[in-house]
Design a protein around this motif. Sequence first.
Motif, PDB file in Angstrom:
ATOM      1  N   SER A 198      35.157  42.708  35.434  1.00  0.00           N
ATOM      2  CA  SER A 198      35.249  43.494  34.200  1.00  0.00           C
ATOM      3  C   SER A 198      36.647  43.337  33.603  1.00  0.00           C
ATOM      4  N   SER A 199      37.155  42.102  33.643  1.00  0.00           N
ATOM      5  CA  SER A 199      38.518  41.867  33.149  1.00  0.00           C
ATOM      6  C   SER A 199      38.568  41.762  31.627  1.00  0.00           C
ATOM      7  N   ARG A 200      37.418  41.450  30.991  1.00  0.00           N
ATOM      8  CA  ARG A 200      37.352  41.425  29.524  1.00  0.00           C
ATOM      9  C   ARG A 200      36.435  42.562  29.079  1.00  0.00           C
ATOM     10  N   VAL A 201      37.010  43.530  28.382  1.00  0.00           N
ATOM     11  CA  VAL A 201      36.303  44.767  28.040  1.00  0.00           C
ATOM     12  C   VAL A 201      36.277  44.922  26.521  1.00  0.00           C
ATOM     13  N   ALA A 202      35.073  45.032  25.960  1.00  0.00           N
ATOM     14  CA  ALA A 202      34.926  45.192  24.514  1.00  0.00           C
ATOM     15  C   ALA A 202      34.417  46.591  24.186  1.00  0.00           C
ATOM     16  N   LEU A 203      35.066  47.222  23.239  1.00  0.00           N
ATOM     17  CA  LEU A 203      34.699  48.553  22.776  1.00  0.00           C
ATOM     18  C   LEU A 203      34.452  48.501  21.273  1.00  0.00           C
ATOM     19  N   GLU A 204      33.487  49.295  20.818  1.00  0.00           N
ATOM     20  CA  GLU A 204      33.230  49.365  19.376  1.00  0.00           C
ATOM     21  C   GLU A 204      34.312  50.214  18.718  1.00  0.00           C
ATOM     22  N   ALA A 205      35.016  49.629  17.771  1.00  0.00           N
ATOM     23  CA  ALA A 205      36.079  50.335  17.054  1.00  0.00           C
ATOM     24  C   ALA A 205      35.687  50.477  15.584  1.00  0.00           C
ATOM     25  N   TYR A 206      36.403  51.340  14.884  1.00  0.00           N
ATOM     26  CA  TYR A 206      36.147  51.553  13.456  1.00  0.00           C
ATOM     27  C   TYR A 206      37.463  51.933  12.785  1.00  0.00           C
ATOM     28  N   PRO A 207      38.070  51.009  12.029  1.00  0.00           N
ATOM     29  CA  PRO A 207      39.389  51.289  11.463  1.00  0.00           C
ATOM     30  C   PRO A 207      39.423  52.491  10.519  1.00  0.00           C
ATOM     31  N   GLY A 208      38.290  52.758   9.863  1.00  0.00           N
ATOM     32  CA  GLY A 208      38.248  53.889   8.938  1.00  0.00           C
ATOM     33  C   GLY A 208      38.516  55.219   9.601  1.00  0.00           C
ATOM     34  N   LEU A 209      38.261  55.300  10.908  1.00  0.00           N
ATOM     35  CA  LEU A 209      38.465  56.541  11.656  1.00  0.00           C
ATOM     36  C   LEU A 209      39.924  56.990  11.583  1.00  0.00           C
ATOM     37  N   LEU A 210      40.852  56.067  11.878  1.00  0.00           N
ATOM     38  CA  LEU A 210      42.276  56.408  11.836  1.00  0.00           C
ATOM     39  C   LEU A 210      42.825  56.370  10.420  1.00  0.00           C
ATOM     40  N   ALA A 211      42.326  55.431   9.600  1.00  0.00           N
ATOM     41  CA  ALA A 211      42.830  55.327   8.228  1.00  0.00           C
ATOM     42  C   ALA A 211      42.582  56.622   7.461  1.00  0.00           C
ATOM     43  N   ARG A 212      41.372  57.192   7.607  1.00  0.00           N
ATOM     44  CA  ARG A 212      41.063  58.442   6.895  1.00  0.00           C
ATOM     45  C   ARG A 212      41.884  59.605   7.409  1.00  0.00           C
ATOM     46  N   GLU A 213      42.207  59.554   8.716  1.00  0.00           N
ATOM     47  CA  GLU A 213      43.028  60.623   9.293  1.00  0.00           C
ATOM     48  C   GLU A 213      44.398  60.683   8.611  1.00  0.00           C
ATOM     49  N   VAL A 214      44.927  59.520   8.245  1.00  0.00           N
ATOM     50  CA  VAL A 214      46.247  59.439   7.609  1.00  0.00           C
ATOM     51  C   VAL A 214      46.145  59.583   6.095  1.00  0.00           C
ATOM     52  N   LEU A 215      45.189  58.888   5.485  1.00  0.00           N
ATOM     53  CA  LEU A 215      45.151  58.743   4.023  1.00  0.00           C
ATOM     54  C   LEU A 215      44.139  59.648   3.333  1.00  0.00           C
ATOM     55  N   GLY A 216      43.278  60.318   4.110  1.00  0.00           N
ATOM     56  CA  GLY A 216      42.208  61.068   3.461  1.00  0.00           C
ATOM     57  C   GLY A 216      41.278  60.097   2.730  1.00  0.00           C
ATOM     58  N   ALA A 217      41.001  60.378   1.465  1.00  0.00           N
ATOM     59  CA  ALA A 217      40.061  59.542   0.702  1.00  0.00           C
ATOM     60  C   ALA A 217      40.748  58.387  -0.023  1.00  0.00           C
ATOM     61  N   ARG A 218      42.078  58.241   0.148  1.00  0.00           N
ATOM     62  CA  ARG A 218      42.779  57.157  -0.565  1.00  0.00           C
ATOM     63  C   ARG A 218      42.357  55.790  -0.031  1.00  0.00           C
ATOM     64  N   SER A 219      42.101  54.859  -0.940  1.00  0.00           N
ATOM     65  CA  SER A 219      41.729  53.501  -0.543  1.00  0.00           C
ATOM     66  C   SER A 219      42.987  52.663  -0.351  1.00  0.00           C
ATOM     67  N   TYR A 220      42.942  51.763   0.645  1.00  0.00           N
ATOM     68  CA  TYR A 220      44.129  50.954   0.943  1.00  0.00           C
ATOM     69  C   TYR A 220      43.852  49.461   0.885  1.00  0.00           C
TER      70      TYR A 220
END
Length: 275
Positions: free
Chosen positions: A161-183
């Motif tokens: 199990s040396s290569r581990v893939a997880l489902e990520a979603y950049p919008g999760l952290l981006a919205r936390e910082v920017l709210g509804a602002r588009s970047y």
Amino acid sequence: MTLLVGCDFSSSPTSRKQIVLALGAIQGGRIQLSKLERLASLDAFSAWLQQPQGWVGGFDLPFGLPRELVETLGWPLQWEACMRHYAQMSRAEIRAQFAAFCDARPVGGKFAHRKTDGPAGSSPSMKWVNPPVAYMLHAGVPRLLDAGVYLPGLQPPPQDSSRVALEAYPGLLAREVLGARSYKSDDKAKQTPERLIARKDLVHALEMGQTRWGLRLKLSHAQRDALVGDASGDALDAVLCLVQAAWAWQQHQQGAPLYGLPEDLDPLEGWIVGA
């Protein structure tokens, strides 16, 4: 030192719209971005996955379909069997079956959702346009399977199990910082000064550790300029996925068997790390 990876994925990469990998590691309590790597084809992505080095990665593509959809279509209810079945279909067949499913449902509830979509704020993984995440799943997950990568929560842990893939979603952290602002935007006409300022604010917040996890990103001046200057947001999205991978790795180091994913997650649908 564990290699950490963030992947901004494309289901149809080209030399103009590439898959972007952000590679790094945790050093001195901070996430050090080592480099950005770009892949112009799905074959190049497969070749990268099959390299022998170990890593923990966050990949911006869905790893599963909604259980309601799978049950309605009569597809296998075991995750790997379901993904193998899905991989054998053409995109046209996927679109036709998913459109028929939606057509049979009332307005306002056309799409089936996974349980993770609510807390993550993510698009349903059966969407085939804007964004075409159903095709991203179709292009990406079979390649992860073929490379023998471990997907926690969806597979029993393999011996390697040396290569581990997880489902990520950049919008999760981006919205936390920017709210509804588009970047970001792929449309040149929409690559506005406001979006540039939003990228600057987002990068600054990551460097300062101003997210729920407090993880700080360490960048060189050139790296900061590259992230801010990429108006498509692809490089920044890869780095946001890298931050999610780093948090997941930390959770595993502290004894979480599923890298911070909930232990009661639906093993057919999967879960977005951090949601």
